[in-house]
Design an enzyme around this catalytic site. Structure first.
Site, PDB file in Angstrom:
ATOM      1  N   ASP A 296       0.836  -1.202   0.000  1.00  0.00           N
ATOM      2  CA  ASP A 296       0.000   0.000   0.000  1.00  0.00           C
ATOM      3  C   ASP A 296       0.874   1.257   0.000  1.00  0.00           C
ATOM      4  O   ASP A 296       1.727   1.430   0.869  1.00  0.00           O
ATOM      5  CB  ASP A 296      -0.909  -0.003   1.225  1.00  0.00           C
ATOM      6  CG  ASP A 296      -2.090   0.946   1.084  1.00  0.00           C
ATOM      7  OD1 ASP A 296      -1.884   2.104   0.695  1.00  0.00           O
ATOM      8  OD2 ASP A 296      -3.216   0.520   1.361  1.00  0.00           O
TER       9      ASP A 296
ATOM     10  N   SER B  20      -7.332   4.184  -1.459  1.00  0.00           N
ATOM     11  CA  SER B  20      -7.129   2.737  -1.379  1.00  0.00           C
ATOM     12  C   SER B  20      -8.417   1.947  -1.570  1.00  0.00           C
ATOM     13  O   SER B  20      -8.367   0.717  -1.625  1.00  0.00           O
ATOM     14  CB  SER B  20      -6.499   2.365  -0.030  1.00  0.00           C
ATOM     15  OG  SER B  20      -5.193   2.862   0.057  1.00  0.00           O
TER      16      SER B  20
ATOM     17  N   HIS C 242     -10.108  -2.553   6.742  1.00  0.00           N
ATOM     18  CA  HIS C 242      -9.514  -1.431   6.013  1.00  0.00           C
ATOM     19  C   HIS C 242      -9.778  -1.590   4.525  1.00  0.00           C
ATOM     20  O   HIS C 242     -10.177  -2.654   4.053  1.00  0.00           O
ATOM     21  CB  HIS C 242      -8.011  -1.371   6.300  1.00  0.00           C
ATOM     22  CG  HIS C 242      -7.415  -0.015   6.178  1.00  0.00           C
ATOM     23  ND1 HIS C 242      -6.738   0.405   5.053  1.00  0.00           N
ATOM     24  CD2 HIS C 242      -7.401   1.031   7.036  1.00  0.00           C
ATOM     25  CE1 HIS C 242      -6.316   1.647   5.231  1.00  0.00           C
ATOM     26  NE2 HIS C 242      -6.707   2.046   6.423  1.00  0.00           N
TER      27      HIS C 242
ATOM     28  N   ASP D 162       2.141   2.666   3.453  1.00  0.00           N
ATOM     29  CA  ASP D 162       1.319   3.849   3.191  1.00  0.00           C
ATOM     30  C   ASP D 162       1.300   4.793   4.385  1.00  0.00           C
ATOM     31  O   ASP D 162       1.451   6.013   4.237  1.00  0.00           O
ATOM     32  CB  ASP D 162      -0.094   3.391   2.852  1.00  0.00           C
ATOM     33  CG  ASP D 162      -1.055   4.534   2.620  1.00  0.00           C
ATOM     34  OD1 ASP D 162      -0.873   5.270   1.631  1.00  0.00           O
ATOM     35  OD2 ASP D 162      -2.003   4.694   3.414  1.00  0.00           O
TER      36      ASP D 162
ATOM     37  N   HIS E 209       2.468   8.610   4.564  1.00  0.00           N
ATOM     38  CA  HIS E 209       1.520   9.657   4.940  1.00  0.00           C
ATOM     39  C   HIS E 209       2.093  10.557   6.038  1.00  0.00           C
ATOM     40  O   HIS E 209       1.833  11.759   6.073  1.00  0.00           O
ATOM     41  CB  HIS E 209       0.207   9.042   5.437  1.00  0.00           C
ATOM     42  CG  HIS E 209      -0.824   8.857   4.372  1.00  0.00           C
ATOM     43  ND1 HIS E 209      -1.357   9.900   3.656  1.00  0.00           N
ATOM     44  CD2 HIS E 209      -1.430   7.735   3.897  1.00  0.00           C
ATOM     45  CE1 HIS E 209      -2.251   9.448   2.789  1.00  0.00           C
ATOM     46  NE2 HIS E 209      -2.296   8.128   2.905  1.00  0.00           N
TER      47      HIS E 209
ATOM     48  N   ASP F 144      -1.171  -0.139  -4.712  1.00  0.00           N
ATOM     49  CA  ASP F 144      -2.473   0.425  -5.074  1.00  0.00           C
ATOM     50  C   ASP F 144      -2.339   1.834  -5.633  1.00  0.00           C
ATOM     51  O   ASP F 144      -3.037   2.219  -6.561  1.00  0.00           O
ATOM     52  CB  ASP F 144      -3.425   0.405  -3.876  1.00  0.00           C
ATOM     53  CG  ASP F 144      -2.819   0.980  -2.611  1.00  0.00           C
ATOM     54  OD1 ASP F 144      -1.611   1.281  -2.589  1.00  0.00           O
ATOM     55  OD2 ASP F 144      -3.553   1.112  -1.608  1.00  0.00           O
ATOM     56  N   HIS F 145      -1.418   2.591  -5.060  1.00  0.00           N
ATOM     57  CA  HIS F 145      -1.215   3.976  -5.497  1.00  0.00           C
ATOM     58  C   HIS F 145       0.178   4.407  -5.076  1.00  0.00           C
ATOM     59  O   HIS F 145       0.873   3.698  -4.339  1.00  0.00           O
ATOM     60  CB  HIS F 145      -2.270   4.902  -4.875  1.00  0.00           C
ATOM     61  CG  HIS F 145      -2.272   4.857  -3.369  1.00  0.00           C
ATOM     62  ND1 HIS F 145      -1.315   5.480  -2.601  1.00  0.00           N
ATOM     63  CD2 HIS F 145      -3.093   4.232  -2.491  1.00  0.00           C
ATOM     64  CE1 HIS F 145      -1.544   5.248  -1.331  1.00  0.00           C
ATOM     65  NE2 HIS F 145      -2.624   4.481  -1.218  1.00  0.00           N
TER      66      HIS F 145
ATOM     67  N   HIS G 296      -1.578  11.177  -1.349  1.00  0.00           N
ATOM     68  CA  HIS G 296      -1.229  10.239  -2.408  1.00  0.00           C
ATOM     69  C   HIS G 296      -0.782  11.003  -3.647  1.00  0.00           C
ATOM     70  O   HIS G 296      -0.970  12.214  -3.754  1.00  0.00           O
ATOM     71  CB  HIS G 296      -2.440   9.374  -2.777  1.00  0.00           C
ATOM     72  CG  HIS G 296      -2.927   8.502  -1.680  1.00  0.00           C
ATOM     73  ND1 HIS G 296      -4.088   7.762  -1.767  1.00  0.00           N
ATOM     74  CD2 HIS G 296      -2.415   8.241  -0.447  1.00  0.00           C
ATOM     75  CE1 HIS G 296      -4.269   7.077  -0.651  1.00  0.00           C
ATOM     76  NE2 HIS G 296      -3.272   7.356   0.171  1.00  0.00           N
TER      77      HIS G 296
END
Length: 525
Positions: free
Chosen positions: A89, A139, A202, A364, A368, A405-406, A481
């Site tokens: 992620d 996500s 999640h 992720d 962040h 995912d990103h 993101h």
């Protein structure tokens, strides 16, 4: 009196300074020249370069070996009995690059020459990550794409793009439900499951089993919060869907965090925290009633003590909410590779094979928070889990796909010398005020490190703590993101499908093709 050489150096410095506004590369040149002229020792030399790399023939040989390796890798058109889908992620390409450098530096090498486990896979591609209504994804819409094979709206899980945000009625309408790799594997008689280091509810794992118009509906309390006066019990939360609805209720193995979403507020969970549910329902008890022969575990010791042969299903929840970062985890929490090992041993009992989704979800979170010390460490743990899976399976019958995912807007910038500590300042380059900058920087985040006049402050000597927040350009409370393409890495049957620039929603259809599951085209056809 100046000597000729000193005079020449002074003239060179004046020329460089005079042309500072005309050449976009001038300041890097100037800073390097200044370092050389002043004898500061910050000179780009070959001291960190391995000796064999100084020979041009080294590079010719390595290129030749790479060509031979690629020529020797032909199409593998076996049926994929098993499919293991790894998801990092927020694992942008720059995160992978920085993690490989950190891996090499932890091993005592310069770092740039290192590789993560999945970077050795024979086929790679790029995945396009946008949502139907968003240029940069979250996500949820991405999870729906890579598990259910349909691009959808941002914040939506398991429903098509015709369902609007927070529209309970539309998301509960079976006509809008999407099926997923979980469904397809179960229909083919395969075992199925997922692992995450985030909550079981999640976004990433939920795109394959939940059908909601808002990814935040993780418990009934969350649904009440987001719907307010429009709340209705007809709007089933994600935790309940996992335990009571197909395909969640049919999953053979589930591991991750987030126990609070399954317990009422009146109960204290295994970690001393009160549950979150308002409806008074104990979903863990429901799972145990629905799964005779199933075993619930809440720590590493219990997981490792499982009798795999006698256990019919596994539910492991190892924290009240998110699992801890690997660097901060307690001894009671299993690592991602340990959960992967348990999962493969357990799922491998099914002679029809299995599908399992394995997420390194805290990469992720580290990005962040603008904490690359965390996100890169999580990436290295993710790489270990992939290596574990490779060692436990055969490329003849097991397809392993690794992707993200990103992306996140973390950049590796400037002209740092070979072997420069990836988690420190760029020791060579300066800004226009002569201030160092970090090698890794984020586009947006909580700390810009500016003085009272808005100028950047010197950060040399402040790095080193794994939780250090790296600098960012735009001031926001939490990092964001980015819309970059992300990498796709494949090994095993039909690995050659995973190449070029792909739409993210094509990935599950390719996996289904290789495993001969689902309603689309199949290799067996």
């Amino acid at each position: 009196m100046f000597k000729f050489g000193e005079t020449l150096i002074l003239l060179m410095a004046l020329v460089i300074a005079a042309n500072a506004e005309s050449d976009p590369h001038d300041f890097t040149i100037r800073s390097m020249s200044r370092a050389n002229m002043l004898g500061s020792g910050m000179i780009l030399d070959n001291s960190a370069v391995p000796v064999d790399e100084l020979d041009p023939n080294y590079w010719r040989r390595s290129a030749s070996e790479e060509i031979k390796s690629r020529l020797a890798t032909g199409p593998n058109t076996n049926k994929a009995k098993n499919v293991i889908f790894f998801l990092g992620d927020g694992m942008s390409l720059s995160t992978i690059t920085a993690a490989r450098i950190l891996k090499g530096q932890r091993e005592g090498n310069p770092g740039e020459e290192s590789q993560l486990s999945f970077e050795k896979f024979p086929y790679t591609g790029l995945s396009r990550t946008y949502c139907t209504n968003a240029q940069v994804p979250d996500s949820a819409c991405t999870s729906t794409a890579y598990l259910a094979g349909v691009k959808t709206n941002i914040l939506s899980l398991g429903v098509g793009p015709n369902v609007n945000y927070n529209d309970c009625a539309a998301s509960m309408d079976p006509a809008n439900d999407l099926t997923s790799l979980y469904d397809w594997a179960q229909a083919a008689g395969k075992s199925s499951g997922f692992i995450t280091t985030t909550r079981l509810t999640h976004a990433s794992p939920s795109g394959g089993y939940a059908h909601v118009a808002n990814r935040m509906w993780e418990s009934d309390t969350d649904v009440r919060s987001y719907l307010g006066e429009n709340y209705t019990t007809d709007c089933i939360d994600i935790a309940t869907q996992l335990i009571t609805e197909a395909p969640g209720r049919n999953l053979d193995l589930i591991m991750g965090g987030g126990m609070g979403k399954f317990l009422p507020k009146t109960m204290i969970d295994s970690f001393g925290t009160a549950g979150e549910r308002t409806d008074g329902v104990n979903l863990l008890s429901q799972w145990q009633r629905r799964h005779p022969g199933g075993v619930f575990v809440s720590n590493r010791k219990q997981m490792q003590a499982l009798n795999i042969e006698q256990t019919k299903s596994i539910l492991g929840i190892f924290q009240s909410s998110l699992m801890n970062y690997h660097h901060h985890a307690t001894e009671g929490e299993p690592t991602l590779s340990e959960m992967t090992e348990t999962a493969i041993k357990f799922l491998n009992k099914n002679e029809n094979g299995y599908f399992v989704f394995i997420e390194g979800g805290l990469i992720d979170y580290g990005n962040h928070q603008n904490k690359p010390g965390i996100s890169l460490d999580e990436t290295l743990e993710f790489s270990k889990a992939v290596e574990m899976a490779c060692n436990m399976t055969s490329i003849e019958d097991t397809l392993i796909v690794v992707t993200a995912d990103h992306a996140h807007p973390v950049n590796i910038i400037g002209y740092p010398e070979r072997g420069n500590n990836i988690l420190d300042i760029n020791k060579i380059s300066y800004d226009r005020n002569g201030v160092h900058y970090s090698t890794l920087n984020y586009a947006a985040g909580p700390n810009q490190y500016l003085d009272e006049y808005g100028d950047r402050i010197e950060l040399e000597g402040q790095f080193g703590d794994v939780d250090f927040i790296f600098p960012s350009y735009v001031s926001v409370s939490d990092g964001v993101h980015s819309g970059d393409d992300v990498g796709v890495y494949a090994s095993g049957p039909w690995q050659h499908l995973f190449r070029g620039v792909l739409q993210q929603n094509s990935l599950p259809h390719m996996m289904a093709h290789a495993a001969c599951i689902g309603d689309g085209a199949k290799a067996c056809d």
